[in-house]
Design a protein around this motif. Structure first.
Motif, PDB file in Angstrom:
ATOM      1  N   ARG A   1      -8.927-126.283 -23.565  1.00  0.00           N
ATOM      2  CA  ARG A   1      -8.686-125.358 -22.478  1.00  0.00           C
ATOM      3  C   ARG A   1      -7.235-124.917 -22.447  1.00  0.00           C
ATOM      4  NH1 ARG A   1     -13.044-124.641 -23.116  1.00  0.00           N
ATOM      5  NH2 ARG A   1     -14.850-124.933 -21.763  1.00  0.00           N
ATOM      6  N   VAL A   2      -7.001-123.758 -21.863  1.00  0.00           N
ATOM      7  CA  VAL A   2      -5.656-123.208 -21.785  1.00  0.00           C
ATOM      8  C   VAL A   2      -5.417-122.732 -20.361  1.00  0.00           C
ATOM      9  CG1 VAL A   2      -6.436-120.913 -22.474  1.00  0.00           C
ATOM     10  CG2 VAL A   2      -4.044-121.536 -22.777  1.00  0.00           C
ATOM     11  N   ASN A   3      -4.203-122.896 -19.885  1.00  0.00           N
ATOM     12  CA  ASN A   3      -3.851-122.418 -18.554  1.00  0.00           C
ATOM     13  C   ASN A   3      -3.461-120.947 -18.611  1.00  0.00           C
ATOM     14  OD1 ASN A   3      -4.181-124.969 -17.295  1.00  0.00           O
ATOM     15  ND2 ASN A   3      -2.151-125.589 -18.012  1.00  0.00           N
ATOM     16  N   ARG A   4      -3.921-120.195 -17.636  1.00  0.00           N
ATOM     17  CA  ARG A   4      -3.581-118.779 -17.575  1.00  0.00           C
ATOM     18  C   ARG A   4      -2.154-118.585 -17.098  1.00  0.00           C
ATOM     19  NH1 ARG A   4      -6.809-115.234 -13.791  1.00  0.00           N
ATOM     20  NH2 ARG A   4      -4.921-114.020 -14.143  1.00  0.00           N
ATOM     21  N   THR A   5      -1.437-117.675 -17.747  1.00  0.00           N
ATOM     22  CA  THR A   5      -0.115-117.253 -17.293  1.00  0.00           C
ATOM     23  C   THR A   5      -0.041-115.735 -17.421  1.00  0.00           C
ATOM     24  OG1 THR A   5       0.940-117.357 -19.477  1.00  0.00           O
ATOM     25  CG2 THR A   5       0.904-119.398 -18.178  1.00  0.00           C
TER      26      THR A   5
ATOM     27  N   ARG B   1       0.401-114.715 -21.072  1.00  0.00           N
ATOM     28  CA  ARG B   1      -0.817-114.877 -21.862  1.00  0.00           C
ATOM     29  C   ARG B   1      -1.844-113.801 -21.518  1.00  0.00           C
ATOM     30  NH1 ARG B   1      -0.963-121.472 -21.200  1.00  0.00           N
ATOM     31  NH2 ARG B   1       0.632-121.905 -22.785  1.00  0.00           N
ATOM     32  N   ASP B   2      -1.907-113.411 -20.246  1.00  0.00           N
ATOM     33  CA  ASP B   2      -2.785-112.306 -19.854  1.00  0.00           C
ATOM     34  C   ASP B   2      -2.409-111.029 -20.601  1.00  0.00           C
ATOM     35  OD1 ASP B   2      -3.951-114.040 -18.062  1.00  0.00           O
ATOM     36  OD2 ASP B   2      -3.022-113.160 -16.278  1.00  0.00           O
TER      37      ASP B   2
ATOM     38  N   THR C   1     -10.139-120.450 -20.171  1.00  0.00           N
ATOM     39  CA  THR C   1      -9.549-120.717 -18.859  1.00  0.00           C
ATOM     40  C   THR C   1     -10.622-120.984 -17.808  1.00  0.00           C
ATOM     41  OG1 THR C   1      -9.494-118.332 -18.388  1.00  0.00           O
ATOM     42  CG2 THR C   1      -7.510-119.294 -19.341  1.00  0.00           C
ATOM     43  N   ASP C   2     -11.880-121.141 -18.265  1.00  0.00           N
ATOM     44  CA  ASP C   2     -13.010-121.436 -17.372  1.00  0.00           C
ATOM     45  C   ASP C   2     -13.178-120.405 -16.262  1.00  0.00           C
ATOM     46  OD1 ASP C   2     -14.203-123.673 -18.542  1.00  0.00           O
ATOM     47  OD2 ASP C   2     -12.762-125.050 -17.653  1.00  0.00           O
ATOM     48  N   THR C   3     -12.997-119.150 -16.588  1.00  0.00           N
ATOM     49  CA  THR C   3     -13.227-118.079 -15.622  1.00  0.00           C
ATOM     50  C   THR C   3     -14.715-117.977 -15.315  1.00  0.00           C
ATOM     51  OG1 THR C   3     -11.344-116.858 -16.524  1.00  0.00           O
ATOM     52  CG2 THR C   3     -12.909-115.614 -15.169  1.00  0.00           C
TER      53      THR C   3
ATOM     54  N   TYR D   1     -10.207-115.935 -24.501  1.00  0.00           N
ATOM     55  CA  TYR D   1      -9.173-116.295 -23.531  1.00  0.00           C
ATOM     56  C   TYR D   1      -9.776-116.691 -22.181  1.00  0.00           C
ATOM     57  CZ  TYR D   1      -5.058-115.806 -20.506  1.00  0.00           C
ATOM     58  OH  TYR D   1      -4.053-116.025 -19.600  1.00  0.00           O
TER      59      TYR D   1
END
Length: 237
Positions: free
Chosen positions: A115-119, A122-123, A151-153, A147
């Motif tokens: 998993r990756v954290n949204r920033t 990165r967006d 980020t588990d959107t 992406y």
């Protein structure tokens, strides 16, 4: 025979796009390339994708993440002209192989729950890569799908935000392609023939969307990404 294949391609891709928020370009472009020359295939994909996004925008606007949409759009401003240069000067088969390997590698990371954290950065980066792929090979979906899945959107936000973004990026990409590369009468004629199939797909896909839960949605995502990566890798070899 080609007509039957064209019908199946457009109908199935429209159903997939409507029910998941992605998939028209991923499914349609590779097969359209088997029937038409690259410019025609990509522009037919762009025209019909614009129709789908425009037709759905009024029903999905409440779930759009407008901050994320803004960042994707900002990134696409960087990526779109890069994609045009790629289409003009870079060997497309080499590009497809590289993208195919990247998609397969990143999909594997998603499957093993990386998993990756949204920033904000990165967006914007995801938007720029999507822009470049839109104007070069007509496929904006894979970078956004990778992406946002990482980020588990949730499925409603993913579907709505990507569809809104596609409406913008497909339109700009089509204008860029027509102004730099040109277009043809057959492109618009075939797009017109595809419209009834798109609207049929919109109806069926909307019904399916309400039957898909988050887990099933994620599984469909992985399957589509793997098939896309394999096609790009082996279809260009």
């Amino acid at each position: 025979m080609d007509i039957a294949i064209f019908i199946l391609i457009i109908l199935f891709a429209s159903i997939l796009q409507t029910s998941t928020g992605f998939g028209f370009s991923i499914m349609a472009t590779p097969f359209l390339l088997l029937l038409f020359n690259p410019v025609e295939a990509i522009q037919i994909n762009l025209v019909l994708s614009i129709v789908i996004s425009f037709a759905m925008i009024r029903t999905i606007h409440k779930d759009i993440d407008y901050q994320l949409l803004k960042r994707f759009s900002l990134g696409s401003v960087i990526g779109l002209p890069i994609g045009i240069l790629i289409l003009l000067f870079v060997d497309v088969d080499t590009l497809k192989i590289g993208i195919g390997l990247l998609i397969l590698g990143l999909t594997l990371l998603l499957i093993i729950r990386f998993r990756v954290n949204r920033t904000s950065k990165r967006d914007i980066t995801a938007g720029s890569i999507s822009g470049a792929l839109t104007s070069s090979i007509g496929m904006p979906g894979p970078p956004l799908l990778l992406y946002l899945s990482g980020t588990d959107t949730d499925k409603a936000r993913l579907r709505s935000t990507t569809l809104a973004f596609y409406l913008l990026i497909y339109t700009v990409s089509l204008v860029l392609q027509i102004s730099t590369i040109g277009t043809s009468i057959s492109t618009w004629t075939l797009s017109l023939y595809g419209l009834p199939l798109v609207f049929a797909g919109l109806y069926i896909g909307q019904k399916l969307y309400h039957k898909i839960n988050q887990q099933q949605f994620r599984l469909i995502t992985y399957i589509i990404l793997i098939l896309t990566g394999l096609y790009l890798l082996f279809g260009s070899a």
